[in-house]
Design a protein around this motif. Structure first.
Motif, PDB file in Angstrom:
ATOM      1  N   TYR A 118     -12.620  14.776  -0.156  1.00  0.00           N
ATOM      2  CA  TYR A 118     -11.705  14.972   0.974  1.00  0.00           C
ATOM      3  C   TYR A 118     -12.405  15.556   2.195  1.00  0.00           C
ATOM      4  CZ  TYR A 118      -7.481  13.948  -1.758  1.00  0.00           C
ATOM      5  OH  TYR A 118      -6.513  13.338  -2.502  1.00  0.00           O
ATOM      6  N   ARG A 119     -13.360  16.467   1.994  1.00  0.00           N
ATOM      7  CA  ARG A 119     -14.049  17.038   3.150  1.00  0.00           C
ATOM      8  C   ARG A 119     -14.893  15.978   3.851  1.00  0.00           C
ATOM      9  NH1 ARG A 119     -15.873  23.240   2.690  1.00  0.00           N
ATOM     10  NH2 ARG A 119     -15.937  22.835   4.927  1.00  0.00           N
ATOM     11  N   ALA A 120     -15.500  15.088   3.079  1.00  0.00           N
ATOM     12  CA  ALA A 120     -16.254  13.986   3.688  1.00  0.00           C
ATOM     13  C   ALA A 120     -15.337  13.124   4.546  1.00  0.00           C
ATOM     14  CB  ALA A 120     -16.931  13.146   2.611  1.00  0.00           C
ATOM     15  N   TYR A 121     -14.112  12.910   4.064  1.00  0.00           N
ATOM     16  CA  TYR A 121     -13.168  12.083   4.818  1.00  0.00           C
ATOM     17  C   TYR A 121     -12.659  12.806   6.062  1.00  0.00           C
ATOM     18  CZ  TYR A 121      -8.873   9.706   6.131  1.00  0.00           C
ATOM     19  OH  TYR A 121      -7.875   9.075   6.850  1.00  0.00           O
ATOM     20  N   TYR A 122     -12.175  14.031   5.889  1.00  0.00           N
ATOM     21  CA  TYR A 122     -11.545  14.729   7.002  1.00  0.00           C
ATOM     22  C   TYR A 122     -12.544  15.254   8.025  1.00  0.00           C
ATOM     23  CZ  TYR A 122      -6.838  14.557   5.092  1.00  0.00           C
ATOM     24  OH  TYR A 122      -5.603  14.120   4.650  1.00  0.00           O
ATOM     25  N   GLU A 123     -13.769  15.530   7.616  1.00  0.00           N
ATOM     26  CA  GLU A 123     -14.764  16.046   8.545  1.00  0.00           C
ATOM     27  C   GLU A 123     -15.721  14.961   9.021  1.00  0.00           C
ATOM     28  OE1 GLU A 123     -16.630  19.360   6.652  1.00  0.00           O
ATOM     29  OE2 GLU A 123     -14.750  20.483   6.453  1.00  0.00           O
ATOM     30  N   ASN A 124     -15.462  13.709   8.604  1.00  0.00           N
ATOM     31  CA  ASN A 124     -16.261  12.566   9.042  1.00  0.00           C
ATOM     32  C   ASN A 124     -17.758  12.768   8.799  1.00  0.00           C
ATOM     33  OD1 ASN A 124     -14.024  11.049  10.114  1.00  0.00           O
ATOM     34  ND2 ASN A 124     -13.991  12.509  11.812  1.00  0.00           N
ATOM     35  N   ARG A 125     -18.075  13.362   7.630  1.00  0.00           N
ATOM     36  CA  ARG A 125     -19.477  13.592   7.309  1.00  0.00           C
ATOM     37  C   ARG A 125     -20.181  12.314   6.870  1.00  0.00           C
ATOM     38  NH1 ARG A 125     -18.500  18.788   4.083  1.00  0.00           N
ATOM     39  NH2 ARG A 125     -18.946  17.437   2.313  1.00  0.00           N
ATOM     40  N   THR A 126     -19.419  11.332   6.500  1.00  0.00           N
ATOM     41  CA  THR A 126     -20.013  10.046   6.127  1.00  0.00           C
ATOM     42  C   THR A 126     -19.090   8.931   6.602  1.00  0.00           C
ATOM     43  OG1 THR A 126     -20.693   8.605   4.317  1.00  0.00           O
ATOM     44  CG2 THR A 126     -18.950  10.191   3.839  1.00  0.00           C
ATOM     45  N   GLU A 127     -19.672   7.854   7.088  1.00  0.00           N
ATOM     46  CA  GLU A 127     -18.863   6.722   7.523  1.00  0.00           C
ATOM     47  C   GLU A 127     -18.548   5.792   6.361  1.00  0.00           C
ATOM     48  OE1 GLU A 127     -20.815   4.756  10.687  1.00  0.00           O
ATOM     49  OE2 GLU A 127     -20.612   6.421  12.101  1.00  0.00           O
ATOM     50  N   ASP A 128     -19.246   5.949   5.249  1.00  0.00           N
ATOM     51  CA  ASP A 128     -19.077   5.019   4.140  1.00  0.00           C
ATOM     52  C   ASP A 128     -18.466   5.735   2.941  1.00  0.00           C
ATOM     53  OD1 ASP A 128     -19.170   3.019   2.276  1.00  0.00           O
ATOM     54  OD2 ASP A 128     -21.170   2.329   2.839  1.00  0.00           O
ATOM     55  N   MET A 129     -17.142   5.829   2.934  1.00  0.00           N
ATOM     56  CA  MET A 129     -16.444   6.492   1.837  1.00  0.00           C
ATOM     57  C   MET A 129     -16.543   5.663   0.553  1.00  0.00           C
ATOM     58  SD  MET A 129     -15.442   9.394   2.908  1.00  0.00           S
ATOM     59  CE  MET A 129     -14.472   9.845   1.478  1.00  0.00           C
ATOM     60  N   TYR A 130     -16.758   4.372   0.694  1.00  0.00           N
ATOM     61  CA  TYR A 130     -16.930   3.536  -0.490  1.00  0.00           C
ATOM     62  C   TYR A 130     -18.176   3.967  -1.257  1.00  0.00           C
ATOM     63  CZ  TYR A 130     -17.366  -0.582  -3.487  1.00  0.00           C
ATOM     64  OH  TYR A 130     -17.460  -1.419  -4.580  1.00  0.00           O
ATOM     65  N   GLN A 131     -19.279   4.171  -0.544  1.00  0.00           N
ATOM     66  CA  GLN A 131     -20.519   4.564  -1.205  1.00  0.00           C
ATOM     67  C   GLN A 131     -20.415   5.974  -1.784  1.00  0.00           C
ATOM     68  OE1 GLN A 131     -23.094   2.749  -2.129  1.00  0.00           O
ATOM     69  NE2 GLN A 131     -22.023   0.990  -1.231  1.00  0.00           N
ATOM     70  N   PHE A 140      -7.122   2.679  -0.805  1.00  0.00           N
ATOM     71  CA  PHE A 140      -7.290   1.230  -0.783  1.00  0.00           C
ATOM     72  C   PHE A 140      -7.747   0.757   0.588  1.00  0.00           C
ATOM     73  CE2 PHE A 140      -5.477  -3.077  -0.183  1.00  0.00           C
ATOM     74  CZ  PHE A 140      -6.058  -3.734  -1.248  1.00  0.00           C
ATOM     75  N   GLU A 141      -7.128   1.288   1.648  1.00  0.00           N
ATOM     76  CA  GLU A 141      -7.484   0.872   3.014  1.00  0.00           C
ATOM     77  C   GLU A 141      -8.754   1.549   3.502  1.00  0.00           C
ATOM     78  OE1 GLU A 141      -3.131  -0.333   4.835  1.00  0.00           O
ATOM     79  OE2 GLU A 141      -3.762   1.765   4.984  1.00  0.00           O
ATOM     80  N   ILE A 142      -8.946   2.817   3.177  1.00  0.00           N
ATOM     81  CA  ILE A 142     -10.142   3.539   3.611  1.00  0.00           C
ATOM     82  C   ILE A 142     -11.407   2.870   3.067  1.00  0.00           C
ATOM     83  CG2 ILE A 142     -11.422   5.718   3.317  1.00  0.00           C
ATOM     84  CD1 ILE A 142      -8.639   7.108   3.403  1.00  0.00           C
ATOM     85  N   LEU A 143     -11.342   2.417   1.814  1.00  0.00           N
ATOM     86  CA  LEU A 143     -12.500   1.767   1.199  1.00  0.00           C
ATOM     87  C   LEU A 143     -12.553   0.266   1.475  1.00  0.00           C
ATOM     88  CD1 LEU A 143     -12.687   3.511  -2.308  1.00  0.00           C
ATOM     89  CD2 LEU A 143     -13.491   4.306  -0.087  1.00  0.00           C
ATOM     90  N   ASP A 144     -11.565  -0.228   2.228  1.00  0.00           N
ATOM     91  CA  ASP A 144     -11.514  -1.653   2.597  1.00  0.00           C
ATOM     92  C   ASP A 144     -11.551  -2.548   1.359  1.00  0.00           C
ATOM     93  OD1 ASP A 144     -11.209  -3.627   4.475  1.00  0.00           O
ATOM     94  OD2 ASP A 144     -13.351  -3.815   4.923  1.00  0.00           O
ATOM     95  N   LEU A 145     -10.757  -2.165   0.361  1.00  0.00           N
ATOM     96  CA  LEU A 145     -10.819  -2.868  -0.919  1.00  0.00           C
ATOM     97  C   LEU A 145     -10.212  -4.265  -0.879  1.00  0.00           C
ATOM     98  CD1 LEU A 145     -10.090   0.003  -3.466  1.00  0.00           C
ATOM     99  CD2 LEU A 145     -12.276  -1.068  -2.911  1.00  0.00           C
ATOM    100  N   GLU A 146      -9.348  -4.533   0.090  1.00  0.00           N
ATOM    101  CA  GLU A 146      -8.766  -5.873   0.166  1.00  0.00           C
ATOM    102  C   GLU A 146      -9.846  -6.930   0.388  1.00  0.00           C
ATOM    103  OE1 GLU A 146      -5.058  -8.283   2.275  1.00  0.00           O
ATOM    104  OE2 GLU A 146      -5.562  -6.258   2.940  1.00  0.00           O
ATOM    105  N   VAL A 168       0.874  -1.168   0.000  1.00  0.00           N
ATOM    106  CA  VAL A 168       0.000   0.000   0.000  1.00  0.00           C
ATOM    107  C   VAL A 168       0.911   1.218   0.000  1.00  0.00           C
ATOM    108  CG1 VAL A 168      -1.782   1.262   1.243  1.00  0.00           C
ATOM    109  CG2 VAL A 168      -1.808  -1.238   1.237  1.00  0.00           C
ATOM    110  N   PRO A 169       0.891   2.036  -1.043  1.00  0.00           N
ATOM    111  CA  PRO A 169       1.941   3.035  -1.234  1.00  0.00           C
ATOM    112  C   PRO A 169       1.877   4.263  -0.350  1.00  0.00           C
ATOM    113  CG  PRO A 169       0.333   3.166  -3.003  1.00  0.00           C
ATOM    114  CD  PRO A 169      -0.039   1.973  -2.183  1.00  0.00           C
ATOM    115  N   THR A 170       0.734   4.552   0.279  1.00  0.00           N
ATOM    116  CA  THR A 170       0.630   5.760   1.093  1.00  0.00           C
ATOM    117  C   THR A 170      -0.120   5.474   2.385  1.00  0.00           C
ATOM    118  OG1 THR A 170      -1.473   6.439   0.063  1.00  0.00           O
ATOM    119  CG2 THR A 170       0.573   7.231  -0.971  1.00  0.00           C
ATOM    120  N   ASN A 171       0.013   6.392   3.324  1.00  0.00           N
ATOM    121  CA  ASN A 171      -0.731   6.333   4.580  1.00  0.00           C
ATOM    122  C   ASN A 171      -1.180   7.753   4.938  1.00  0.00           C
ATOM    123  OD1 ASN A 171      -1.857   5.511   7.003  1.00  0.00           O
ATOM    124  ND2 ASN A 171       0.075   5.722   8.127  1.00  0.00           N
ATOM    125  N   PRO A 172      -2.503   8.013   4.896  1.00  0.00           N
ATOM    126  CA  PRO A 172      -3.604   7.080   4.592  1.00  0.00           C
ATOM    127  C   PRO A 172      -3.615   6.680   3.121  1.00  0.00           C
ATOM    128  CG  PRO A 172      -4.438   9.311   4.843  1.00  0.00           C
ATOM    129  CD  PRO A 172      -2.995   9.367   5.193  1.00  0.00           C
TER     130      PRO A 172
END
Length: 357
Positions: free
Chosen positions: A331-344, A50-56, A43-47
């Motif tokens: 990015y705002r959805a991710y950093y401000e936790n406006r949604t728990e489902d970044m995949y959707q 791939f990991e945020i969307l639980d693609l594995e 996984v090339p970066t952190n965050p």
């Protein structure tokens, strides 16, 4: 934009699936009903997207080095994919100055390993090999580079992409064009931006990290211009190329450029200002221009995409303003936790893009 349902129910292998573009392509193919397989070293970066969307857990994933031709060949022989999208690469110009040997071996030897595996394919398979706009010998022409323009590069990263193209060409004429069940195309794109990117030394990433933490972003080369394009634009080109190859609607073994709409060339400073505005910030307080330039960068590199329009009926659809809004939304959805489902949310952006005129 369903690509004639060509990917539905098909096995699709993505090398470099843990990266920024690989993650977006994985989600898009899942949305299209494909059975997605991935092959990546790490996984090339952190965050990471791939990991945020639980693609594995959502794709069939295999950890492996693209340069290990025996392991790669064994994996491809085992899964027998209908499509292969080769994205695995050392994708950063800055990293090529730090470790040029890794860049060359990954981008050139890694591509050769994929081509070696393709030589052993005995079933119907369509392969799209992604290189970069940096493959061109950039003379900073105002006109866009065409697919038959000279390849090359003054820096190691560009040289590695130009060399990869030469290796692809030599394998094509020596071996692959004699294989009736194999179809192959080459895709070139660059200046790709979008939500989910955290790679080092990328202007959007630097901006978002700074804005999210209430810090000042340092920008270099503010007057450098780039034809910025949202990640979904070139990915739609890759998928269109795969479709047309599969259906026999385009000549085999050809290269295609995929770039943004004409007129979307903006300076680094303009892009930074527009992202800050989307974030609701006072641009004068959160942007600082620095004289520190850690490595040489070209001032201008544009692509001519007439061939893709003529042969694939493909063209970019997003405006620059739409691109910036989509990036800020993600990015705002991710950093401000406006949604728990970044995949959707990601699927939602893809579906919205698919209906853009």
């Amino acid at each position: 934009m369903t690509f004639n349902n060509i990917y539905k129910g098909k096995k699709v292998l993505i090398t470099g699936n843990t990266g920024f573009k690989g993650s977006w392509l994985s989600v898009w193919l899942e949305t299209l009903g494909a059975e997605v397989y991935g092959y990546s070293l790490n996984v090339p970066t952190n965050p990471s997207m791939f990991e945020i969307l639980d693609l594995e857990k959502k794709v069939h994933h295999q950890w492996g080095d693209i340069r290990d031709r025996l392991e790669l060949n064994s994996y491809i022989q085992r899964i027998k994919p209908d499509f292969i999208f080769h994205l695995a690469a050392q994708a950063l110009v800055s990293q090529s100055y730090i470790d040029p040997y890794e860049t060359v071996t990954t981008n050139v030897a890694g591509t050769a390993a994929v081509l070696e595996a393709m030589r052993n394919i005995t079933w119907d398979c369509t392969c799209v090999l992604i290189t970069s706009d940096k493959a061109y010998d950039n003379r900073e022409w105002l006109r866009g580079y065409r697919e038959n323009d000279r390849l090359g590069g003054k820096d190691v990263y560009s040289g590695s992409k130009g060399a990869a193209e030469l290796i692809i060409k030599s394998y094509w004429y020596s071996f692959l064009n004699k294989m009736p069940h194999l179809k192959m195309g080459i895709a070139r794109a660059g200046n790709v931006i979008g939500g989910g990117d955290w790679a080092k030394d990328r202007i959007v990433v630097d901006c978002i990290k700074a804005f999210a933490n209430g810090e000042i972003v340092e920008i270099r080369c503010p007057k450098a211009t780039r034809p910025w394009q949202h990640v979904l634009e070139p990915l739609s080109g890759y998928l269109t190329l795969g479709q047309y190859l599969r259906e026999g609607l385009v000549e085999n073994g050809e290269a295609f450029n995929f770039g943004p709409r004409a007129g979307q060339t903006k300076t680094v400073l303009e892009l930074t200002h527009d992202l800050a505005k989307q974030w609701g910030l006072d641009t004068g307080k959160y942007i600082n221009i620095t004289d520190e330039i850690p490595f040489n960068e070209s001032a201008l590199l544009k692509l001519n995409c007439d061939k893709a329009l003529s042969h694939l009926h493909w063209q970019a659809t997003l405006s620059y303003e739409q691109c910036i809004r989509m990036i800020a939304e993600w990015y705002r959805a991710y950093y401000e936790n406006r949604t728990e489902d970044m995949y959707q949310l990601t699927v939602g952006q893809i579906r919205a893009y698919m209906v853009v005129d």
